[in-house]
Motif scaffolding. Structure first.
Motif, short mmCIF file in Angstrom:
data_model
loop_
_atom_site.label_atom_id
_atom_site.label_comp_id
_atom_site.label_asym_id
_atom_site.label_seq_id
_atom_site.Cartn_x
_atom_site.Cartn_y
_atom_site.Cartn_z
N SER A 23 101.94 -45.53 -36.86
CA SER A 23 101.76 -45.19 -38.27
C SER A 23 102.03 -46.40 -39.15
N CYS A 77 104.74 -43.48 -44.20
CA CYS A 77 105.12 -42.18 -43.64
C CYS A 77 105.97 -42.31 -42.38
N CYS A 109 104.13 -39.32 -40.09
CA CYS A 109 102.68 -39.51 -40.22
C CYS A 109 101.95 -38.22 -39.81
#
Length: 438
Positions: A408, A412, A416
């Protein structure tokens, strides 16, 4: 023969074939639209190009980059760096607006180094030559003006901005009217001053037939300049703005009849809710002549960020049928742009043109967005970087808190969306298989 006379004879030129291939379009359609003046191919007969640019109906929206040294800052190396940026990041055309120093020398360097079509505004050189001869701008003769124009044609310039529509009548009205921003076109101001002082008609308008003869010899595209464009949103679609558009539309139709490729230049500053109407007005008055717009700027208070404001207006203009956007940089209204600001402006307007084209030409460009969505859903960073407008910058930002391309992004992290659900589904499958085995 020009592109238009070839097209009217039923011939598909090599340039038409190249543009058709780049646009994934039928060459015969390109030919037919050129014959009607709805598409132009920006190319001087005597110049070789690496990148061909078609502008007009059914084609993707093009982006022009302005460069050029000024009387206050003349640095040839910087201008050459700007050309390399335009080459690298996909400018569709480039205008050399140099208005001081050795203008002939810079223009020849630009023509050598730019991969794409090059345009100029000859009246800037005319003005500077008057200054160096210790004359005032009102002292130039019609021959002086046409000699400079012909010099640009002979050097290989592919298109020129000429302020044909600022007639003596309109110049006098402009001097009398209480416009919020006045006349903001440098070329327009020079011509208006000359006409009023000398009580003579605009030489470009009065000698338009001669101008067409010169252009025909080199198949230079005439870009009919918007000398009276609104320089503030309050002035949009006033008597001067619309009056000049009517004159230029009439002249454009005459150029096409005589086999000369032509575009019309547009605003300028304009509220968002007037942009669609402006594009349709130009197309209706001119019969579909390609429309080349500056911005469009929908607010007057974005100094330092005019490339963003202009891109907002530019996207709406492109969506509604504008054919080429002239970029703005963060330096607009403030300074001559430096190379980095040229890059920022170009990329902002490439994004604007693409966003508008998703609506205007649809699947011809939208497939890239689909590919990006698929790459994101698979966390395929290499593919994502490949699809961006500025790969180096995307990688730099991605890597600012992370030193490898995988998994990711750091926004995030472990949350993610493309990791959470697959993990849950994989765990469910694992638990089910484990239960079955037991």
């Amino acid at each position: 023969m020009t592109q238009i006379t070839e097209a009217k004879s039923g011939n598909v030129t090599e340039e038409m074939k190249i543009v058709a291939k780049e646009e994934n379009e039928d060459p015969n359609k390109i030919r037919d639209r050129i014959a009607k003046g709805k598409i132009v191919i920006l190319k001087n007969k005597i110049r070789s190009l690496e990148k061909y640019t078609g502008v007009g109906e059914g084609l993707i929206t093009k982006v022009n980059v302005n460069i050029g040294a000024s009387t206050d800052h003349y640095n040839i190396e910087e201008e050459m760096e700007k050309i390399e940026i335009a080459n690298k990041f996909g400018a569709d055309s480039l205008m050399d607006l140099t208005d001081g120093g050795d203008i002939d020398y810079i223009r020849k360097l630009v023509l050598q180094r730019a991969k794409m079509p090059v345009g100029t505004v000859p009246i800037y050189q005319l003005y500077y030559e008057m200054v160096t001869k210790r004359k005032y701008v009102i002292d130039f003769t019609e021959d002086d003006f046409f000699n400079v124009i012909e010099k640009h044609f002979k050097d290989g310039v592919d298109f020129v901005t000429l302020h044909t529509g600022v007639t003596l009548d309109l110049a006098k009205k402009a001097a009398e009217m209480k416009r919020t921003a006045g006349i903001v076109s440098r070329g327009g101001t020079i011509l208006a001053a000359w006409e009023i002082y000398n009580e003579k008609e605009n030489p470009l308008y009065a000698n338009f037939d001669y101008l067409l003869e010169l252009a025909k010899e080199y198949d230079v595209t005439l870009s009919l300049g918007d000398a009276l464009r609104p320089g503030g949103i309050d002035d949009a679609h006033d008597e001067l703005h619309v009056g000049e558009l009517i004159v230029n539309s009439r002249l454009a139709r005459k150029a096409i009849e005589n086999g000369i490729q032509v575009m019309i230049e547009g605003p300028g500053h304009m509220p968002l809710d007037q942009i669609e109407m402006d594009i349709k007005l130009e197309k209706q008055l001119s019969g579909g002549v390609p429309y080349y717009v500056l911005g469009i700027l929908p607010t007057d208070i974005a100094a330092g960020y005019d490339h963003i404001a202009g891109a907002i207006g530019g996207a709406i203009a492109a969506m509604n049928g504008a054919d080429m956007l002239c970029y703005l940089t963060p330096a607009e209204h403030l300074s001559l742009p430096n190379p980095e600001q040229v890059k920022e402006g170009l990329i902002a307007f490439k994004i604007a043109a693409h966003a508008g084209d998703i609506i205007k030409v649809g699947e011809k460009v939208k497939n890239k967005d689909t590919e990006m969505s698929k790459a994101r859903s698979r966390l395929n960073w290499k593919r994502m970087f490949d699809l961006t407008f500025d790969q180096d910058n995307a990688i730099k930002i991605y890597s600012q808190y992370k030193n490898f391309a995988g998994g990711s992004c750091t926004m995030c992290g472990d949350l993610c969306v493309y990791l959470v659900l697959p993990r849950a589904l994989n765990k469910k499958k694992y638990d089910k298989d484990k239960k079955t085995r037991s």
